[in-house]
Enzyme design. Structure first.
Site, short mmCIF file in Angstrom:
data_model
loop_
_atom_site.label_atom_id
_atom_site.label_comp_id
_atom_site.label_asym_id
_atom_site.label_seq_id
_atom_site.Cartn_x
_atom_site.Cartn_y
_atom_site.Cartn_z
N VAL A 26 56.19 43.31 30.96
CA VAL A 26 56.36 43.05 32.39
C VAL A 26 57.85 43.09 32.76
CG1 VAL A 26 56.00 41.37 34.25
CG2 VAL A 26 54.24 41.69 32.49
N CYS A 27 58.70 42.57 31.89
CA CYS A 27 60.13 42.43 32.20
C CYS A 27 60.80 43.73 32.65
CB CYS A 27 60.87 41.83 31.01
SG CYS A 27 60.26 40.21 30.51
N PRO A 28 60.57 44.86 31.96
CA PRO A 28 61.27 46.06 32.42
C PRO A 28 60.87 46.50 33.82
CG PRO A 28 59.74 46.61 30.66
CD PRO A 28 59.78 45.11 30.76
#
Length: 180
Positions: free
Chosen positions: A50-52
């Protein structure tokens, strides 16, 4: 956890930016962007799923934040070398040209009160901090749900009006004017 109206704590943390050279003990402090609005957003861990999407989403709006005299600062509890490796491994992240805090000791994340008790990593926290280093907005998401960077930009626009802004207000719309 810190809240609206609290001062951003003093900090001096490692930071990583770009992919041209290995990290070289670069630091970022709470004083580096005095007089500017700051968008400080945290993600749990590098090399995740999810972070990218969030980092790229914020990076895509970097110029829009700059147009509003705001600096974009990302961060996690990973090291500057992990940040560098992640950016080198993904061209989308390499283009996310803003400082990434490398708070591997967790000092700033703990001072902000955003460390997940069970996972021991930063929650998906976003802080909008005014030019005087006063927190004006905070959102916190759990570890598995990404944020909407455009909503952060909308809220920044509303805060910068210094007026009463109704629900779903967007730049260019009328603000509320109470009867005198």
């Amino acid at each position: 956890m810190l809240t609206v109206g609290d001062k951003l704590p003093e900090f001096n943390v490692p930071v990583q930016q770009g992919t041209d050279a290995l990290p070289n003990d670069e630091r970022l402090t709470d004083k580096d962007f005095d007089g500017k609005w700051k968008i400080l957003f945290w993600w749990p861990k590098d090399f995740t799923f999810v972070c990218p999407t969030e980092i790229v989403g914020y990076g895509d709006l970097k110029d829009d934040f700059e147009d509003r005299d705001a600096v974009l600062i990302g961060g996690s509890m990973d090291t500057d070398f992990v940040h560098f490796a992640w950016r080198k491994s993904d061209e989308r992240l390499a283009k996310a040209d803003f400082p990434w805090i490398a708070d591997n000791k967790g000092e700033l994340a703990h001072a902000l009160g955003i460390v997940d008790k069970n996972a021991g990593v930063a929650l998906r926290a976003t802080f909008i901090v005014d030019p005087d280093n006063v927190i004006q907005h905070i959102t916190i998401n759990g570890l598995n749900v990404g944020r909407n960077p455009k909503e952060t930009l909308r809220i920044l626009d509303a805060l910068q009006t210094d007026e009463l802004c109704p629900c779903n207000w967007e730049e260019g719309q009328d603000v509320l004017k109470p009867a005198a």
